[in-house]
Design a protein around this motif. Structure first.
Motif, short mmCIF file in Angstrom:
data_model
loop_
_atom_site.label_atom_id
_atom_site.label_comp_id
_atom_site.label_asym_id
_atom_site.label_seq_id
_atom_site.Cartn_x
_atom_site.Cartn_y
_atom_site.Cartn_z
N TRP A 36 -15.89 21.77 -21.09
CA TRP A 36 -16.41 20.96 -22.18
C TRP A 36 -17.62 21.59 -22.87
CZ3 TRP A 36 -21.45 19.69 -21.41
CH2 TRP A 36 -21.93 19.79 -20.10
N VAL A 37 -18.24 22.58 -22.25
CA VAL A 37 -19.49 23.15 -22.79
C VAL A 37 -19.28 23.79 -24.17
CG1 VAL A 37 -21.31 24.85 -22.37
CG2 VAL A 37 -20.51 23.39 -20.51
N PRO A 38 -18.21 24.56 -24.42
CA PRO A 38 -18.05 25.14 -25.77
C PRO A 38 -17.80 24.09 -26.87
CG PRO A 38 -16.71 26.35 -24.20
CD PRO A 38 -17.24 25.14 -23.50
N LEU A 39 -17.51 22.86 -26.48
CA LEU A 39 -17.32 21.83 -27.50
C LEU A 39 -18.64 21.42 -28.16
CD1 LEU A 39 -14.73 19.57 -25.65
CD2 LEU A 39 -14.31 21.32 -27.39
N LEU A 40 -19.76 21.58 -27.45
CA LEU A 40 -21.07 21.20 -28.00
C LEU A 40 -21.42 22.00 -29.26
CD1 LEU A 40 -23.08 20.70 -24.70
CD2 LEU A 40 -22.04 18.96 -26.16
N PRO A 41 -21.29 23.33 -29.27
CA PRO A 41 -21.57 24.04 -30.53
C PRO A 41 -20.59 23.69 -31.64
CG PRO A 41 -21.59 25.57 -28.69
CD PRO A 41 -21.11 24.26 -28.17
N LEU A 42 -19.35 23.36 -31.29
CA LEU A 42 -18.39 22.97 -32.31
C LEU A 42 -18.80 21.63 -32.96
CD1 LEU A 42 -15.04 24.01 -30.63
CD2 LEU A 42 -16.36 25.24 -32.37
N VAL A 43 -19.32 20.72 -32.15
CA VAL A 43 -19.82 19.45 -32.69
C VAL A 43 -21.03 19.72 -33.58
CG1 VAL A 43 -20.91 17.26 -32.07
CG2 VAL A 43 -18.91 18.06 -30.81
N PHE A 44 -21.87 20.66 -33.18
CA PHE A 44 -23.04 21.03 -33.98
C PHE A 44 -22.61 21.59 -35.34
CE2 PHE A 44 -26.21 24.28 -35.19
CZ PHE A 44 -27.27 23.45 -35.46
N ILE A 45 -21.60 22.45 -35.36
CA ILE A 45 -21.09 23.00 -36.61
C ILE A 45 -20.50 21.88 -37.48
CG2 ILE A 45 -19.32 24.50 -37.61
CD1 ILE A 45 -19.79 26.38 -35.21
N LEU A 46 -19.76 20.99 -36.87
CA LEU A 46 -19.20 19.85 -37.60
C LEU A 46 -20.31 18.98 -38.19
CD1 LEU A 46 -16.65 18.28 -38.39
CD2 LEU A 46 -16.87 17.04 -36.23
N TRP A 47 -21.36 18.76 -37.41
CA TRP A 47 -22.51 18.00 -37.89
C TRP A 47 -23.12 18.68 -39.11
CZ3 TRP A 47 -27.60 19.55 -38.32
CH2 TRP A 47 -28.53 18.55 -38.62
#
Length: 189
Positions: A36-47
């Motif tokens: 699940w850790v690589p999902l955090l930067p993807l959420v940041f990019i989406l934000w």
């Protein structure tokens, strides 16, 4: 109706990509635990791509990632406030406030023009006031702004105190000035 959109810097996307690559290294340690850790930067990019503040001549409208956006009509607008972290908040007449994503202190000039002057711009008048000034820094690091006439007087006073003679003073004076007195440019030719 003109509108201006303020959004977070798109440079954040580059930071999100770098964070994603670092998280992939971290995930490689134990995929079952850290998938699940690589999902955090993807959420940041989406934000970064999603959140924004739109300012029109009628209202301020925001859009967030995980919650509903808000709109404030100019009739209800009271002030724009910044917290210590630099986040901008729109405050209404009842002291309710909401965050304005993408709005920073540096965007006040654009915000003022987009709002039709409803939000004042304290930055531009201060910058233009210092355009014709000279910054003088003394030995202690104390700096002061002077206009060109004040600087000439200051420089004459400093040279007098240092004991510089009149011949050296005129060689350091501005072109067109002889011994501290202004002369016409045509007189030199």
């Amino acid at each position: 109706m003109s509108s201006k959109v303020f959004h977070p810097s798109r440079e954040h996307i580059l930071g999100g990509i770098i964070m994603f690559l670092i998280c992939l290294l971290f995930t490689g340690y134990k995929v079952a635990w850290f998938f699940w850790v690589p999902l955090l930067p993807l959420v940041f990019i989406l934000w970064t791509l999603r959140v924004r503040t739109t300012v029109t001549t009628k209202a301020i409208t925001t859009r967030y990632l995980f919650r509903a956006g808000k709109t404030m009509q100019w009739e209800d607008f009271r002030a724009l406030r910044f917290n210590r972290a630099g986040r901008a908040y729109a405050v209404d007449n009842q002291e309710n406030s909401f965050w304005l994503p993408g709005v920073t202190f540096n965007s006040l000039a654009s915000l003022s023009s987009a709002s039709g002057g409803r939000i004042p711009d304290p930055v531009t008048p201060a910058r233009t006031a210092t355009d014709d000034k000279v910054q003088v820094v003394n030995k202690d690091g104390y700096a002061v702004l002077m206009d060109k006439d004040e600087y000439k007087d200051y420089e004459k006073q400093r040279r007098r105190e240092a004991g510089v003679d009149a011949g050296a003073e005129s060689s350091h004076a501005e072109p067109g000035a002889a011994n501290g007195k202004d002369s016409a440019p045509d007189a030199q030719n």
